[in-house]
Enzyme design. Structure first.
Site: not given
Ligand code: 9MR
Length: 657
Positions: A189, A226, A256
């Site tokens: 991923n 993203h 998103d």
């Molecule tokens: O959405 C997630 C957020 O709540 C966390 O604080 C963050 C920490 O790194 O991770 C976000 O999710 C991520 C995902 O696990 C991996 N790809 C990027 C996402 C956005 O940062």
């Protein structure tokens, strides 16, 4: 008055119908539509209402990350993730596992490890322990997340894993994952790999190609998506199909888009819909306020939980090409494989979802024989009600399985269906007549019609399919009962099946144009000299995406408990080839079912598959089957009509797609 199938009939694909939620619409092409979920928000009613109405898959947003699961070495905390998995399972949603090996959200005790062999042991243990805990419950694991560097290098990024174990760490992680749970799908991923010509995309592509060439286990690639406002990249569909052509599934895993432009969302969804191996889409949160980029309002629901314009564009885009419409040789082969049912099954069962609701004139002991369709955003369930004085029919509807037990029971004997022996209903929409049919047994095979499935008073008085019991049934029924009538149609004919509790399954036939009249030519469609092995409660379905029909027949096992055997055929008229058809390899039985919320039944008995649509073709998905069934307290005994039957839901856990 609801008359389904008219407004959109001209544009709908021939074998599908329009759905009103994202998950249901995606399911019609064999895909899922999921969202990231935060355990802490499950108690928020607006959030969970949207979650359970719209989505048929979830990804824990943070709860399966290393710093939550194994914050301290060797001490595993599955609590928050279990909460999400439990909720998802009880709502029939699949779960993406996110993520096993990632440089971020990694506890400092891991990032400060200084020697390769310690790190290797720790990584393997983390993967194995976590995957073992969730065995059978995860649709796909993000085994390694974001291992490639941004920018123009096309190389791995620095991390403790890269620095100590070298390039081989990704491969080691995938091998450990395959060993831990051979039936789980394993994904790589990453973000910023959607534009085909980018160095990062090319780097990941080379890795996947290399893995496939050398037999390193990898099943799927997740494109996080993203996106900024001008997205997706024009080459996104090319990227998805180029990866798919390597022999992996592709998924959009964290979608998103800044400001949620309708066109950008629609184009992103279409890119997936146009690639047969793009098996699902996950948005990274529900409402804008739930997003990690909340300031950019990038999601499908506003802060109040209202659908944004992008929601509609996604729903429309999901109505596109069916998942099976592969064009390249590689994906055509894999699509055919994915469309076929496996030859062994395993299931997870809910607890009791629905129980009888006696009232002053209905002293009900058992709720039985459910038939179910999902239409207009609701489940519509018809069932038998049993008591010492006999059988009748009941109707209930709800939007979400968590509401099933509080739904009002409408007793159909209050309308024209009337009182007396009516049991074992089957409901479907007969599209040629734009009319709902309820088929049931009365001693004959009977039916009522209604133009509005949600109106329990709209059903017509019973009419019979046959003037009397066909001769062939009379000659073979012995001391049995004529029960469990079931109608299914193909594009030319309709078939009426029934059982005799004496080892015979019967089939009559008429044309689509003549239905409901003209059922003649009754034949024995299947027989068994042991009547208990071919007892009753048959279902026949068309499997979506292929010319395959599924027959299930309820049997009584050597332990006295009910279970289902299954066969497949290329046409409704047979011939039927055993699929999972024995006590040792049953279709659905207590021995291939787990009960995460307690083994409330040993019988898996008379019920209905959740269908992909609701019309007379009775089309079911080929993946992740769900079966609404009747079960009962194993200790219950006494008169058959007063047994305490309740309804529960099975979800297939060994889907191969
Ligand atoms: O959405 C997630 C957020 O709540 C966390 O604080 C963050 C920490 O790194 O991770 C976000 O999710 C991520 C995902 O696990 C991996 N790809 C990027 C996402 C956005 O940062």
């Amino acid at each position: 008055m609801a008359v389904p199938g008219t407004a959109n009939a001209a544009t709908a694909a021939p074998d599908t119908t329009r759905a009103t939620t994202l998950g249901a619409q995606a399911a019609q092409s064999g895909r899922y539509f999921g969202t990231a979920v935060a355990a802490g928000k499950l108690g928020d009613a607006t959030y969970s209402t949207i979650l359970n109405r719209e989505f048929n898959a979830v990804t824990p947003e943070n709860e399966m990350k290393w710093d939550t699961i194994e914050r301290f070495r060797g001490s595993f905390n599955f609590g928050p993730a279990d909460q999400i998995v439990g909720q998802a399972t009880s709502h029939g949603q699949r779960v993406r596992g996110h993520t096993l090996v990632w440089h971020s959200q990694l506890p400092s005790w891991v990032s400060s490890i200084a020697d390769a062999s310690t790190l290797r042991g720790v990584m393997n243990n983390h993967i194995t322990t976590t995957m073992n805990h969730y065995k059978g419950k995860i649709l796909a694991w993000d085994v390694v997340n974001e291992a490639f560097a941004d920018g123009g290098s096309g190389q791995h990024r620095p991390s403790v894993f890269q620095n100590l174990l070298g390039n081989g760490f990704i491969e080691e992680a995938f091998r450990a994952a395959r060993a831990a749970d051979p039936s789980a799908k394993l994904c790589y991923n990453d973000y910023n790999i959607e534009n085909w010509s980018d160095a990062k995309t090319q780097g990941v592509y080379r890795m996947v190609r290399d893995f496939k060439t050398r037999g390193v286990p990898i099943d799927c690639v997740g494109f996080q998506a993203h996106f900024g406002t001008s997205s997706p990249p024009a080459s996104f569909q090319t990227t998805l199909s180029n990866f798919a052509a390597l022999g992996v599934d592709v998924q959009i895993t964290e979608l998103d888009i800044a400001q949620a432009p309708t066109t950008a969302y629609a184009n992103t969804v279409r890119a997936c819909m146009n690639v047969s191996r793009c098996t699902g889409i996950t948005v990274w949160g529900i409402r804008d306020s739930d997003s990690w980029r909340a300031g950019e309002n990038p999601l499908l629901f506003d802060r109040g939980g209202n659908k944004k314009p992008a929601y509609q564009s996604v729903l429309t885009a999901l109505g596109g090409t069916a998942a099976k419409s592969a064009t390249s040789a590689t994906s055509a082969t894999s699509a055919t494989k994915a469309d076929a049912l496996p030859s062994a099954f395993s299931w997870s069962s809910s607890g009791v979802l629905m129980s009888p609701k006696p009232d002053s004139t209905h002293n009900i002991a058992g709720l039985k024989d459910p038939s179910v369709v999902h239409y207009n955003g609701k489940y519509h369930v018809f069932a038998s009600v049993a008591s010492s004085s006999g059988y009748g029919l009941v109707y209930l509807s709800f939007t979400d399985w968590s509401q099933a037990n509080s739904a009002t029971h409408h007793y159909l004997d209050r309308g024209a269906i009337g009182t007396g022996y009516r049991a074992a209903p089957q409901v479907f929409y007969f599209a040629p007549q734009k009319t709902w049919y309820l088929v049931y047994q009365t001693g004959n095979a009977s039916y009522s019609t209604n133009t509005d499935i949600s109106n329990p008073n709209g059903w017509s008085a019973p009419r019979n399919f046959y003037s009397s019991m066909p001769d062939i049934i009379r000659q073979n029924i012995g001391n049995g009962y004529w029960v469990d009538m079931w109608v299914i149609c193909d594009s030319a004919d309709c078939y009426l099946f029934s059982s005799d509790d004496n080892g015979h399954l019967y089939r009559s036939q008429t044309t689509l144009a003549q239905f409901p009249n003209g059922f003649t030519n009754t034949v024995i469609a299947a027989r068994d000299s042991n009547k208990y092995a071919l007892f009753e409660a048959s279902n026949v379905y068309q499997v979506q995406g292929g010319n395959q029909y599924l027959l299930m027949v309820e049997a009584i096992g050597s332990d006295g408990r009910r279970y289902f055997r299954s066969w497949t055929a290329a046409s409704i008229a047979g011939s039927w080839t055993p699929l999972a058809a024995s006590e040792g390899n049953p279709f659905a039985r207590a021995n291939n079912t787990t009960f995460p919320s307690g083994a409330w039944t040993k019988d898996i008995s008379h019920g209905e598959m959740l269908r992909a649509g609701y019309d007379q073709t009775l089309t079911i998905p080929s993946c992740r089957l769900q079966y609404l069934y009747q079960g009962k307290d194993p200790a219950a005994s006494g008169d058959y009509n007063t047994l305490p039957w309740r309804l529960g839901l099975l979800t297939q856990t060994n889907s191969t797609c």
